[in-house]
Write a protein that holds these residues in place. Structure first.
Motif, PDB file in Angstrom:
ATOM      1  N   ILE A  39       0.754  -1.100   0.033  1.00 58.75           N
ATOM      2  CA  ILE A  39       0.000   0.039  -0.167  1.00 58.75           C
ATOM      3  C   ILE A  39       0.877   1.297   0.043  1.00 58.75           C
ATOM      4  O   ILE A  39       1.719   1.235   0.844  1.00 58.75           O
ATOM      5  N   ALA A  57       0.490   5.381   0.072  1.00 56.44           N
ATOM      6  CA  ALA A  57      -0.586   6.699  -0.047  1.00 56.44           C
ATOM      7  C   ALA A  57      -1.834   6.051   0.076  1.00 56.44           C
ATOM      8  O   ALA A  57      -2.670   6.833  -0.757  1.00 56.44           O
ATOM      9  N   GLY A  58      -2.128   5.153   0.676  1.00 60.99           N
ATOM     10  CA  GLY A  58      -3.567   4.656   1.006  1.00 60.99           C
ATOM     11  C   GLY A  58      -4.032   3.788  -0.177  1.00 60.99           C
ATOM     12  O   GLY A  58      -5.381   3.376  -0.027  1.00 60.99           O
ATOM     13  N   PRO A  60      -7.735  -0.218   0.316  1.00 59.54           N
ATOM     14  CA  PRO A  60      -7.734  -1.577   0.859  1.00 59.54           C
ATOM     15  C   PRO A  60      -9.083  -1.659   1.817  1.00 59.54           C
ATOM     16  O   PRO A  60      -8.954  -1.449   2.946  1.00 59.54           O
ATOM     17  N   GLU A  61     -10.245  -1.771   1.214  1.00 59.08           N
ATOM     18  CA  GLU A  61     -11.514  -1.667   1.645  1.00 59.08           C
ATOM     19  C   GLU A  61     -12.165  -3.155   1.381  1.00 59.08           C
ATOM     20  O   GLU A  61     -11.866  -3.698   0.364  1.00 59.08           O
ATOM     21  N   ARG A  62     -12.896  -3.585   2.351  1.00 60.51           N
ATOM     22  CA  ARG A  62     -13.725  -5.007   2.194  1.00 60.51           C
ATOM     23  C   ARG A  62     -14.458  -4.744   0.922  1.00 60.51           C
ATOM     24  O   ARG A  62     -14.448  -6.123   0.275  1.00 60.51           O
ATOM     25  N   LEU A 107     -13.388  -0.999   5.727  1.00 60.38           N
ATOM     26  CA  LEU A 107     -12.679  -1.305   6.923  1.00 60.38           C
ATOM     27  C   LEU A 107     -11.870   0.125   7.449  1.00 60.38           C
ATOM     28  O   LEU A 107     -12.135   1.219   6.875  1.00 60.38           O
ATOM     29  N   PRO A 108     -11.483  -0.012   8.683  1.00 55.11           N
ATOM     30  CA  PRO A 108     -10.566   1.039   9.164  1.00 55.11           C
ATOM     31  C   PRO A 108      -9.726   1.570   8.274  1.00 55.11           C
ATOM     32  O   PRO A 108      -9.004   0.758   7.501  1.00 55.11           O
ATOM     33  N   MET A 132      -6.503   2.653   6.560  1.00 54.05           N
ATOM     34  CA  MET A 132      -5.004   2.235   6.628  1.00 54.05           C
ATOM     35  C   MET A 132      -3.908   3.388   6.466  1.00 54.05           C
ATOM     36  O   MET A 132      -3.893   4.038   5.623  1.00 54.05           O
ATOM     37  N   GLU A 170      -0.346   4.733   5.941  1.00 55.31           N
ATOM     38  CA  GLU A 170       0.890   4.017   4.750  1.00 55.31           C
ATOM     39  C   GLU A 170       1.984   3.524   5.530  1.00 55.31           C
ATOM     40  O   GLU A 170       2.315   4.076   6.704  1.00 55.31           O
TER      41      GLU A 170
END
Lengths: 329, 709
Positions: A251, A253-254, A285-287, B704-705, B707, B709
């Motif tokens: 990952i 920068a998000g 990175p989300e469900r 999700l919460p 993240m 970096e």
């Protein structure tokens, strides 16, 4: 019933091993944990066993920009080696999900990568199996197919590759170093395995007498990256995977900038899921992202009646693996 | 009432490798044997050509049907006298050679010619040929009381379902083995068996020998679970035949793959069960129809529906067992025969009824408690089931049972379930000899055998207690037909059979000593030196039970907590609390161990064990212990075992059997807990991931919460 008689000798060195290993009937042995079963079942009929356990190919360490794991390193040693635990915990996770403590104390990395399928039609005497007896048919195709492949199989063979370690190593872009009559070469682990096609009896691209001497994992494959291994099975330990997933993401920068999704127990080789990987790149990175990617990853898998549940199980296992990575739990 | 928590007196011998098992006996000049196995499913053997086999270096002999023709006809010799193949892999001959490898190589070179016949690979291929056997185990196959059809019509609630259980194999760690040799007209047979005397009788009959010329020895057993009995005898007899002809000792040991086909199996069942209740939750009717597999060469039927006849109070009950003959291996009893598959159906149905009636599952069972055996209309010798429910429920915390499908622990959905277990209490004839040695120590002898469950220890305890000597002064000898005749190890009856015999022997010994003038405050050691310097011995005998006016059974209540992975549907048993009432408990440590072992077997049957047959070839596939799954250490739940002591004055010594109880009831307790966790009823065994996966909602997509970096 047990197999035929064989001669046994220790190889003097790698050159001696590869010089003799190409002869008809010759086979390498190290830990022997799979070979012994194959020999008892009549699925391996070596006339000459060449023992490579004592060749000093068991080193584990850093070599330049790579982690080097010797082919005869024992699985138990790999799982607790500081380099592995610190830099490539995915490898340790996969190894510790394999077999039992006693078997890991004997089994080696090279042997693990080259173990043969657990397909019951291959392992049971008297069954139709093109992998055992080319031309005899595939009993699993119209028979008991809970363990049959979802990907990469064909009408000749639906067997799966059972290694946990190989799944993790493919996710880490590992290569293997191979010594043979024509010298030393490197081959990507993905290219080590071949699909059944017309020759389901041949599992790998190794030439006769070629010996895996070590496995190399680029350090970059782990630096700044998140990974985990999820293995699904009926009992809590000491069982081959009903299916498994190794996932690696990075990952920045998000946003996900690197992704490897590899599954085990559902194909003739560790199986990358590029459609799923592609849908992760550039996403958060989300469900929700994971769910979409997992659905795409399993799309088009052609199941058999007894393993159709594994398409959904794999989809869920992918979501579980990615979620576990993203939440760090 | 409880006895001492003594550890196994032979334990140190076993863990240090000094206990000699049958397969470890190595007489000089011993040959190795291997079986020639049929490659067809069904047909006649019309020719056996061993000319190629005879050229194998080390080959010594080959025996087959012709060589067994002189054996007396019986069920034990049928398969080795009559050249008919009933199932794939059936042995058609045996080779003997100097080495195991040579024997097996020679076996592979024996050419067998067959005339094949059409075969039946599974019971659903011959349903129209189902028939009702006269007997199911020891009981009549069919039963009928009241009018269940009418009662079901008028019932407030009827739960009617089909339940199915898979084929299981016993798989003791120690494979079947025989090492035998002839001494003139006498034969010595070391074999892994649950019945040294039964084996002796079979050999003597088959070979038309006086029983005294046959010695069968089995000092230790690495497990049996029901398979170390009659189905082993044919292959053992071929080995004896070859040994006699060659004049050499011979050893035959089965491979793990052969143990899937040659020594029995738990038969699969298809059970149609209807249970009817009135509005208060009282049973008004049960109909329990069982369909099961047997082979084309033998008949065996588990007592699967027996639990429906007598476990609960119910005025209208009909049960029926039917069998279908297939070209598959012969079933035989496997731990908790009948009660394991039978309670799975009945106790699952009661859970469904409890839910639909809105009655707690324990309360429903309490309301239907049978205060006597309604089937035979006789009293129980004792029945502490109500106490079992109460004690186990309290220890489990059942009163706090949450609503269905509501509890989550991390990735696990949690469910609680319970069920009842039971098993008949039997006894067999048994003789025990007690000898007081000149040095004051005691030797106890009985021709039964220890399956690993503690027979050595508990017999030593009985005698030590009766004679008032420390356990360390008692030596026990078992597993040899030179010893007084003891019972076979099966049906949870060895301890109950030994107890009265041992008591009679110790009483007789004391009486002899008293007659010889033993003083009141004299120790045994002093007395024997003074009045019987060569030592002194006495025997006792017990008879089989013939309970006509009373019914003897053990009972128990089993509670489980199960976790089901909310997404992946992996199933793990987390906690088992059980209370068992088995009369007088002679050794709580060994009794708990027996119960835990039984429960583990039941967990395996519920979630893992399944012998898989390829339907087109009729062959068993995955015939190894990597594919045939049994629970491993990581699968072990936390066990909490409560032993309910009973004062059963009817039974001699008040002893009931222990071994079977834990392996029944647990199946339904787990299935009921899975339903509680997930809302899904699975009515077949084993219950696996694919049975639950599609019933579990996929995880809802969501953010999700974030993240870093």
């Amino acid at each position: 019933m047990s197999g035929v008689a064989f001669a046994y000798s220790r190889a003097a060195d790698v050159a001696d091993a590869v010089a003799r290993g190409g002869a008809p009937g010759a086979a390498f042995v190290a830990g022997g944990t799979d070979l012994l079963q194959l020999w008892k079942a009549g699925r391996a009929t070596p006339t000459e066993l060449i023992d490579v356990y004592g060749l000093g190919l068991d080193g584990i360490g850093v070599d330049g920009d790579e982690l080097s794991i010797g082919a005869t390193a024992r699985l138990s040693d790999v799982a607790r080696h500081p380099f592995v635990v610190d830099q490539h915990p995915l490898i340790a996770e996969a190894v510790l999900a394999s077999a039992s403590g006693q078997i890991r104390n004997m089994a080696t990395v090279g042997g693990n990568l080259l173990q043969r399928t657990r397909c019951p039609y291959f392992r049971t005497a008297g069954m139709a199996c093109n992998k055992h007896r080319p031309g005899s048919g595939c009993g699993a195709l119209d028979g008991e197919d809970r363990h049959a492949a979802l990907f990469g199989a064909g009408s000749s063979c639906v067997a799966t590759h059972p290694s946990d370690l190989a799944v993790a190593l493919v996710a880490l872009d590992a290569t293997v170093e191979v010594s043979g009559a024509r010298g030393v070469r490197r081959v990507g682990l993905s290219e080590l395995y071949r699909l059944p096609g017309e020759r389901p009896d041949v599992d790998t691209t190794l030439a006769a007498g070629e010996l895996i001497t070590r496995v190399l994992v680029p350090r970059a494959a782990s630096i700044g990256r998140l990974a985990t291994y999820v293995k699904v099975r009926d009992r809590a330990s000491f069982e081959f995977a009903l299916l498994s997933v190794a996932a690696v993401i990075r990952i920045d920068a998000g946003t996900i900038v690197h992704a490897r999704l590899v599954c085990g127990g559902v194909a003739p080789a560790p199986w990358r899921l590029p459609a799923g990987e592609a849908l992760l790149i550039g996403q958060k990175p989300e469900r929700g992202v994971f769910t979409v990617a997992a659905a795409a990853a399993v799309e088009g898998a052609p199941p058999l009646p007894g393993n159709s549940f594994k398409v959904e199980l794999l989809r869920r296992a992918l979501v579980r693996t990615l979620t576990t990575i993203a939440t760090g739990s | 009432m409880s006895g001492e928590r003594a550890r196994r007196i032979e334990g140190a011998l076993k863990v240090t490798g000094r206990a000699e098992y049958a397969g470890e006996v190595r007489p000089d000049g011993m040959l190795h044997a291997a079986l020639v196995q049929a490659e067809i499913t069904c047909g006649d053997v019309v020719g056996i050509d061993d000319s190629a086999a005879r050229h194998t270096p080390g080959f010594v002999d080959q025996v087959s049907y012709d060589d067994a023709r002189s054996l007396a006809p019986s069920t034990a010799t049928a398969l080795i006298r009559e050249p008919v193949v009933h199932f794939p892999g059936q042995p058609v001959g045996l080779t003997a050679a100097d080495t195991l490898l040579a024997a097996r190589t020679a076996a592979a070179r024996v050419r067998v010619d067959y005339v094949e016949r059409p075969s039946v690979a599974a019971i659903d291929q011959a349903l129209d040929e189902a028939y009702a056997p006269a007997m199911a185990g020891r009981i009549i196959g069919a039963s009928h009381r009241g009018d269940p059809a009418v009662a079901l019509t008028g019932a407030h609630l009827v739960v009617r379902n089909r339940y199915q259980t898979a084929v299981n194999n016993h798989h003791p760690m120690e494979p079947h083995v025989v090492v035998c040799w002839w001494e003139g007209e006498q034969v010595v047979v070391h074999t892994s068996t649950q019945a040294v005397y039964g084996t002796r009788a079979i050999i003597a009959h088959a070979l038309a020998m006086p029983a005294d010329d046959v010695r069968v020895v089995c000092r230790y057993l690495g497990g049996g679970f029901g398979c170390k009995g009659q189905l082993w005898w044919p292959w053992m007899l071929w080995t004896l035949t070859a040994s006699k002809r060659t004049g050499r000792p011979i050893r035959l040991e089965l491979t793990r793959a052969q143990m899937f086909t040659l020594v029995g199996r738990r038969q699969e069942t298809v059970q149609d069960l209807a249970v009817g209740f009135d509005a208060t939750g009282r049973l008004v009717a049960i109909e329990h129809d069982v369909l099961a597999q047997t082979s084309t060469h033998g008949e065996y039927c588990d007592t699967t529906a027996e639990v429906s006849r007598r476990l609960y109070a119910c005025p209208n009950v009909r049960t029926l067992h039917r069998l279908v003959r297939t070209n598959e291996p012969q079933p035989i009893p496997m731990r908790a025969p009948g009660t394991a598959p039978g309670t799975f159906a009945l106790e699952s149905a009661l859970d469904e009824a409890a839910e639909q009636l809105g009655i707690d599952p324990v309360e429903l069972r309490v309301r239907n408690f049978a205060d006597h055996d309604h089937d035979a209309d006789v009293p129980w010798s004792s029945n502490s089931l109500l106490q079992c429910y109460q004690v186990a429920a309290d220890r489990f915390g059942w009163a706090q049972r949450p609503a269905s499908a509501t509890v989550v622990d991390g990735r696990w959905r949690i469910g609680w379930g319970m069920a009842t277990t039971c098993y008949p209490a039997h006894r067999q004839p048994c003789r025990v000899r007690v000898r007081l040695q000149p040095d004051g120590t005691i030797v106890v002898q009985c021709g039964t055998q220890d399956m690993g469950s503690g027979t050595y220890t508990v017999l030593a305890q009985m005698v030590a207690d009766a004679l008032g000597v420390p356990l360390s002064q008692v030596t026990v000898e078992l597993g040899d037909t030179l010893l007084p005749e003891g019972p076979f190890s099966g049906g949870s009856q060895v301890t109950a059979s030994m107890f009265p015999a041992a008591r009679q022997a110790t009483d007789a010994l004391r009486a002899q000593l008293a007659e010889l003038g033993m003083g009141h405050d004299e120790t045994l050691a002093d007395a024997v030196q003074r009045i019987a310097p060569d030592g002194i011995e006495a025997e006792g005998a017990a008879t089989a039970n013939a309970d006509i006016d009373v019914r003897c059974m053990s009972f128990g209540a089993i509670f489980t907590e199960v976790g089901v992975d909310a997404d992946l549907a992996e199933i793990r048993v987390r906690r088992v609390t059980a209370a068992f009432a088995t009369g007088r408990v002679l050794n709580p440590l060994l009794t708990e161990s027996q119960h835990i072992g039984g429960l583990i077997g039941g967990i395996g049957m519920t979630l893992l064990e399944q012998t898989v047959t390829d339907r087109s070839s009729g062959r068993i596939i995955g015939d190894n212990l990597a594919d045939y799954l049994v629970p491993v250490h990581a699968d072990m739940p936390e066990f909490d075992i409560a032993l309910i002591d009973e004062d059963d004055t009817y039974l001699p010594g008040g002893v009931k059997g222990v071994g079977m109880l834990g392996t029944a009831g647990i199946q339904a307790a787990i299935a009921n807990a899975i339903h509680h966790a997930t809302g899904t009823r699975v009515r077949h065994l084993p219950i696996r991931i694919e049975d639950l996966l599609h019933e579990l909602p996929a995880t809802t997509p969501g953010a999700l919460p974030s993240m870093s970096e």
